[in-house]
Design a protein around this motif. Structure first.
Motif, PDB file in Angstrom:
ATOM      1  N   UNK A 292      -8.896  11.337  23.644  1.00  0.00           N
ATOM      2  CA  UNK A 292      -8.037  10.158  24.274  1.00  0.00           C
ATOM      3  C   UNK A 292      -7.113   9.677  23.165  1.00  0.00           C
ATOM      4  N   UNK A 293      -7.379   9.708  21.739  1.00  0.00           N
ATOM      5  CA  UNK A 293      -6.567   9.335  20.605  1.00  0.00           C
ATOM      6  C   UNK A 293      -6.445  10.315  19.590  1.00  0.00           C
ATOM      7  N   UNK A 294      -6.747  11.699  20.181  1.00  0.00           N
ATOM      8  CA  UNK A 294      -6.632  12.861  19.393  1.00  0.00           C
ATOM      9  C   UNK A 294      -5.470  13.514  19.548  1.00  0.00           C
ATOM     10  N   UNK A 295      -4.375  13.424  18.625  1.00  0.00           N
ATOM     11  CA  UNK A 295      -3.254  14.137  18.858  1.00  0.00           C
ATOM     12  C   UNK A 295      -3.255  15.530  18.698  1.00  0.00           C
ATOM     13  N   UNK A 296      -4.219  16.293  18.131  1.00  0.00           N
ATOM     14  CA  UNK A 296      -4.455  17.664  18.039  1.00  0.00           C
ATOM     15  C   UNK A 296      -4.634  18.305  19.424  1.00  0.00           C
ATOM     16  N   UNK A 297      -5.592  17.599  19.998  1.00  0.00           N
ATOM     17  CA  UNK A 297      -6.049  18.042  21.390  1.00  0.00           C
ATOM     18  C   UNK A 297      -4.950  17.743  22.319  1.00  0.00           C
ATOM     19  N   UNK A 298      -4.162  16.589  22.315  1.00  0.00           N
ATOM     20  CA  UNK A 298      -3.298  16.550  23.094  1.00  0.00           C
ATOM     21  C   UNK A 298      -1.923  17.439  22.720  1.00  0.00           C
ATOM     22  N   UNK A 299      -1.843  17.765  21.824  1.00  0.00           N
ATOM     23  CA  UNK A 299      -0.759  18.927  21.363  1.00  0.00           C
ATOM     24  C   UNK A 299      -1.139  20.176  21.929  1.00  0.00           C
ATOM     25  N   UNK A 300      -2.419  20.548  21.868  1.00  0.00           N
ATOM     26  CA  UNK A 300      -2.991  21.977  22.252  1.00  0.00           C
ATOM     27  C   UNK A 300      -3.037  22.020  23.831  1.00  0.00           C
ATOM     28  N   UNK A 301      -3.162  20.495  24.542  1.00  0.00           N
ATOM     29  CA  UNK A 301      -3.015  20.599  26.051  1.00  0.00           C
ATOM     30  C   UNK A 301      -1.795  20.813  26.417  1.00  0.00           C
ATOM     31  N   UNK A 302      -0.959  20.186  25.679  1.00  0.00           N
ATOM     32  CA  UNK A 302       0.656  20.498  26.309  1.00  0.00           C
ATOM     33  C   UNK A 302       0.992  21.899  25.860  1.00  0.00           C
ATOM     34  N   UNK A 303       0.718  22.519  24.833  1.00  0.00           N
ATOM     35  CA  UNK A 303       1.279  23.605  24.546  1.00  0.00           C
ATOM     36  C   UNK A 303       0.766  24.827  25.575  1.00  0.00           C
ATOM     37  N   UNK A 304      -0.613  24.553  26.069  1.00  0.00           N
ATOM     38  CA  UNK A 304      -1.287  25.417  26.912  1.00  0.00           C
ATOM     39  C   UNK A 304      -0.605  25.272  28.192  1.00  0.00           C
ATOM     40  N   UNK A 305      -0.337  23.880  28.702  1.00  0.00           N
ATOM     41  CA  UNK A 305       0.283  23.664  29.919  1.00  0.00           C
ATOM     42  C   UNK A 305       1.719  24.213  30.018  1.00  0.00           C
ATOM     43  N   UNK A 306       2.346  24.086  28.844  1.00  0.00           N
ATOM     44  CA  UNK A 306       3.749  24.600  28.746  1.00  0.00           C
ATOM     45  C   UNK A 306       3.688  26.237  28.718  1.00  0.00           C
ATOM     46  N   UNK A 307       2.875  26.913  28.149  1.00  0.00           N
ATOM     47  CA  UNK A 307       2.736  28.153  28.606  1.00  0.00           C
ATOM     48  C   UNK A 307       2.404  28.383  29.926  1.00  0.00           C
ATOM     49  N   UNK A 308       1.816  27.730  30.494  1.00  0.00           N
ATOM     50  CA  UNK A 308       1.362  27.968  32.078  1.00  0.00           C
ATOM     51  C   UNK A 308       2.587  27.875  33.039  1.00  0.00           C
ATOM     52  N   UNK A 309       3.568  27.116  32.417  1.00  0.00           N
ATOM     53  CA  UNK A 309       4.819  26.816  33.430  1.00  0.00           C
ATOM     54  C   UNK A 309       5.647  27.918  33.114  1.00  0.00           C
ATOM     55  N   UNK A 310       5.487  28.438  32.064  1.00  0.00           N
ATOM     56  CA  UNK A 310       6.625  29.639  31.734  1.00  0.00           C
ATOM     57  C   UNK A 310       6.233  30.967  32.214  1.00  0.00           C
TER      58      UNK A 310
END
Length: 310
Positions: A292-310
């Motif tokens: 919930x408050x973990x920026x590293x996990x949030x960044x990793x999630x957005x990174x994976x989601x971004x790759x999935x959209x590409x």
């Protein structure tokens, strides 16, 4: 003897916690929803930590192991409960019951030790940051995690083996939604007092000893944080540890309540509610609390989601 053989051959009846009243149908749907959230949350945490190389650190490796244990724990109990409720068939075979006890107690024990390892990891990171790389090397971290799995599995084998060394010659009904050995001891026609004493001492090792490690580790962490001159550093340290302390408090609290009491003092209703808490709610809350408050996990999630959209 005939009754004993009949019980052993035909298995047991899980009475469950829900009937088919409107209120219980709603509660069952809620539990099923929580199961789905817990399953997806822990699976996502494992995948994110595996896929993102920046999360290949001791802290996140330990977190991935916690998510794996929680994922296995909910899959050990919830699917069978849901199947029995939806099908109306409350039976469980002896092999199925033994398998549940083996996996359930193994995972509980493993998680108890893993949470202690995670507390030690935070202690080293905050109190000895310059020695963190050497003290929490991949080899050392791997050995501690393997020890958690081995100790927990050993406890599971002992508990399952001892439980099914007793005879069950009376009622086959277990007042629970899965097979847990304290509930089987209640319906055993043998004297289980000696096993209960052994179980008490095992719980001291499996629960109280890890709790002591957690308390010592975090008492030193708190002292180190108080001495910090930087307000930002103090806030970051507390934020890092608060999530772990929340999980520890919920998990050990219910475990102590469940397994450090004699069978004669047990209330089936209280035990079932406690079991629901740490077999359903805690596995759901763990990935939420840690991310919930973990920026590293949030960044990793957005990174994976971004790759999935590409």
């Amino acid at each position: 003897m005939a009754l004993e053989n009949q019980t052993f051959n035909s298995g047991f009846i899980l009475l469950g916690i829900f009937d088919h009243s409107p209120t219980h149908i709603f509660l069952f749907s809620l539990v099923l929803g929580i199961f789905i959230v817990a399953f997806l949350g822990n699976t996502i945490m494992i995948l994110l930590i595996y896929l993102d190389t920046q999360l290949h650190t001791p802290m996140y490796f330990l977190l991935s192991q916690l998510s794996l244990m929680d994922l296995m724990l909910i899959c050990t109990t919830l699917p069978k409960m849901a199947f029995n409720y939806l099908s109306g068939n409350k039976s469980i075979s002896v092999a199925g019951c033994a398998t549940q006890i083996l996996f359930y107690t193994s995972l509980l024990g493993s998680e108890c030790f893993l949470l202690a390892v995670m507390a030690y990891d935070r202690y080293i990171a905050i109190c000895h940051p310059l020695r963190y790389t050497s003290l929490m090397s991949p080899k050392t971290c791997g050995l501690m995690v393997a020890s958690s799995w081995i100790l927990g599995s050993t406890d599971g084998v002992i508990d399952a083996g001892a439980t099914f060394s007793f005879s069950y010659c009376g009622s086959r009904e277990i007042a629970h939604f899965f097979c847990d050995f304290p509930f089987l001891l209640i319906i055993s026609c043998n004297d289980t007092s000696m096993f209960e004493k052994v179980l008490f001492y095992c719980c001291i090792i499996m629960i109280v000893f890890p709790v002591a490690i957690v308390l010592v580790s975090y008492s030193r962490v708190i002292l180190a944080v108080i001495r910090m001159g930087s307000g930002e550093g103090r806030h970051k340290a507390f934020a890092t540890c608060s999530s772990h302390l929340t999980v520890v408090g919920m998990y050990y609290g219910t475990a102590l309540f469940m397994y450090m009491r004699p069978t004669s003092n047990r209330s089936p209703t209280q035990d079932k509610m406690a079991s629901v808490f740490y077999t359903i709610f805690t596995p759901m809350l763990n990935p939420i609390i840690y991310s919930l408050r973990n920026k590293d996990v949030a960044r990793a999630f957005m990174k994976v989601v971004g790759k999935g959209k590409n």
